[in-house]
Design a protein around this motif. Structure first.
Motif, PDB file in Angstrom:
ATOM      1  N   UNK A  63       0.795  -1.227   0.000  1.00  0.00           N
ATOM      2  CA  UNK A  63       0.000   0.000   0.000  1.00  0.00           C
ATOM      3  C   UNK A  63       0.828   1.279   0.000  1.00  0.00           C
ATOM      4  N   UNK A  64       2.109   1.186   0.308  1.00  0.00           N
ATOM      5  CA  UNK A  64       2.949   2.390   0.361  1.00  0.00           C
ATOM      6  C   UNK A  64       3.570   2.669  -1.009  1.00  0.00           C
ATOM      7  N   UNK A  65       4.185   3.829  -1.146  1.00  0.00           N
ATOM      8  CA  UNK A  65       4.868   4.158  -2.397  1.00  0.00           C
ATOM      9  C   UNK A  65       6.078   3.250  -2.608  1.00  0.00           C
ATOM     10  N   UNK A  66       6.791   2.984  -1.512  1.00  0.00           N
ATOM     11  CA  UNK A  66       7.934   2.069  -1.539  1.00  0.00           C
ATOM     12  C   UNK A  66       7.655   0.967  -0.521  1.00  0.00           C
ATOM     13  N   UNK A  67       7.800  -0.286  -0.948  1.00  0.00           N
ATOM     14  CA  UNK A  67       7.469  -1.413  -0.077  1.00  0.00           C
ATOM     15  C   UNK A  67       8.627  -2.403  -0.009  1.00  0.00           C
ATOM     16  N   UNK A  68       9.054  -2.699   1.203  1.00  0.00           N
ATOM     17  CA  UNK A  68      10.074  -3.722   1.436  1.00  0.00           C
ATOM     18  C   UNK A  68       9.400  -4.838   2.246  1.00  0.00           C
ATOM     19  N   UNK A  69       8.972  -5.871   1.547  1.00  0.00           N
ATOM     20  CA  UNK A  69       8.226  -6.961   2.165  1.00  0.00           C
ATOM     21  C   UNK A  69       9.001  -8.261   1.988  1.00  0.00           C
ATOM     22  N   UNK A  70       9.332  -8.890   3.100  1.00  0.00           N
ATOM     23  CA  UNK A  70      10.043 -10.173   3.077  1.00  0.00           C
ATOM     24  C   UNK A  70       9.247 -11.166   3.918  1.00  0.00           C
ATOM     25  N   UNK A  71       8.395 -11.924   3.253  1.00  0.00           N
ATOM     26  CA  UNK A  71       7.485 -12.829   3.949  1.00  0.00           C
ATOM     27  C   UNK A  71       8.208 -13.956   4.679  1.00  0.00           C
ATOM     28  N   UNK A  72       9.429 -14.254   4.279  1.00  0.00           N
ATOM     29  CA  UNK A  72      10.159 -15.336   4.931  1.00  0.00           C
ATOM     30  C   UNK A  72      10.856 -14.890   6.215  1.00  0.00           C
ATOM     31  N   UNK A  73      10.858 -13.595   6.468  1.00  0.00           N
ATOM     32  CA  UNK A  73      11.465 -13.088   7.697  1.00  0.00           C
ATOM     33  C   UNK A  73      10.575 -13.440   8.884  1.00  0.00           C
ATOM     34  N   UNK A  74      11.187 -13.845   9.980  1.00  0.00           N
ATOM     35  CA  UNK A  74      10.423 -14.254  11.157  1.00  0.00           C
ATOM     36  C   UNK A  74       9.726 -13.067  11.818  1.00  0.00           C
TER      37      UNK A  74
END
Length: 319
Positions: A115-126
């Motif tokens: 939803x943000x302009x810049x997204x840092x999403x790491x689903x494997x991070x605990x």
């Protein structure tokens, strides 16, 4: 999104607001505090804005935050949203996002909507804090004991003291690096996992008596309401993750807690087996992880929600 884009956005911003999902938990609070400390070490002006005062069990992390006020001007160069998979979970603090020139989301929920302009999403991070540790190292930010304590608490909370299946070798490596800074990791774990007021313990004892079991014990459920919490003189937030009560039953594959509040029903989903509960939560307007998800439901009674959940879980277990 490349890490360099995130770093560039942070470095070019001077005034930065930091928010997380509403009803902040230990991962979001620890991540926010660590981010604020890191930004201040860079000479930035940073502020954490929470939806409400932190719950008692994580108050030891500190009180360096403000509670959202509709009448406050939140204009900033950047709003960083941590540990939040959907803009709806920011609640009324969507104003903080909308008031910023730029927005950045750093998160580990697999159902994140970018939803943000810049997204840092790491689903494997605990935990989101695990992503922040890597980010801080990339930026050359020195991780002192205060930053380390917040990151460690955040990771410990979202891994159940490093016992959940989301733990990876990287998680343990980061935890080890944080311990090397000299933090009292044993005390942090005790505050998070092994300490409750006697009233909370008595309330949980009653909840244990309320456990319901379905589908030959593969699904366990517990329900609570404001009357129960008032009986013991505590709040719903004081009780913590009550879903862990039915989750502990031997043979349970999926556990659910239903908490009936004044205006909404909060549902927590947990998986002990191979079944993912993230899609299950999305059916009820929520989201999260394969092993841990949640939803908030309005316009329905707790009994109606319970019936729908039993049906949905049954379908999932038989799939």
């Amino acid at each position: 999104m490349m890490m360099n884009d995130v770093i560039e956005l942070i470095l070019k911003s001077q005034k930065i607001n930091i928010i997380a999902h509403e009803d902040e938990d230990a991962d979001s609070v620890g991540s926010c505090f660590a981010m604020k400390l890191a930004l201040k070490s860079l000479g930035k002006e940073a502020e954490c804005c929470f939806s409400s005062p932190t719950e008692k069990r994580i108050a030891f992390l500190g009180s360096d935050y403000t509670v959202f006020d509709e009448n406050t001007d939140y204009t900033a160069d950047l709003c960083i949203c941590l540990d939040c998979g959907d803009i709806k979970r920011t609640g009324s603090r969507i104003k903080v996002l909308e008031s910023a020139k730029n927005t950045l989301s750093i998160d580990h929920h697999e159902t994140n909507t970018n939803f943000a302009e810049v997204n840092l999403v790491e689903a494997k991070a605990a935990a989101t804090a695990e992503i922040l540790y890597t980010l801080f190292c990339e930026m050359g930010i020195g991780i002192d004991k205060e930053i380390a304590a917040n990151l460690y608490a955040a990771i410990s909370a979202d891994t159940g003291s490093f016992k959940y299946s989301n733990v990876t070798p990287k998680t343990m490596q980061i935890a080890g690096e944080l311990i090397l800074t000299g933090i009292d990791h044993a005390q942090i774990s005790r505050f998070l996992h092994d300490m409750d007021d006697v009233e909370v313990i008595k309330c949980k004892a009653e909840l244990m008596q309320r456990i319901e079991s379905y589908f030959d014990g593969r699904f366990t459920l517990v329900t609570a309401n404001d009357e129960l919490f008032e009986k013991y003189g505590i709040t719903e937030r004081d009780s913590g993750d009550i879903v862990n009560i039915p989750r502990a039953v031997r043979g349970c594959e999926i556990a659910v807690s239903i908490r009936e509040a004044a205006e909404k029903i909060k549902v927590s989903f947990r998986s002990n087996g191979e079944k993912s509960v993230s899609q299950l939560a999305m059916r009820f307007g929520g989201g999260g992880h394969a092993k841990a998800s949640g939803a908030k439901i309005t316009g329905k009674t707790a009994d109606a929600v319970k019936e729908e959940i039993i049906k949905a879980v049954g379908e999932l277990l038989n799939d």
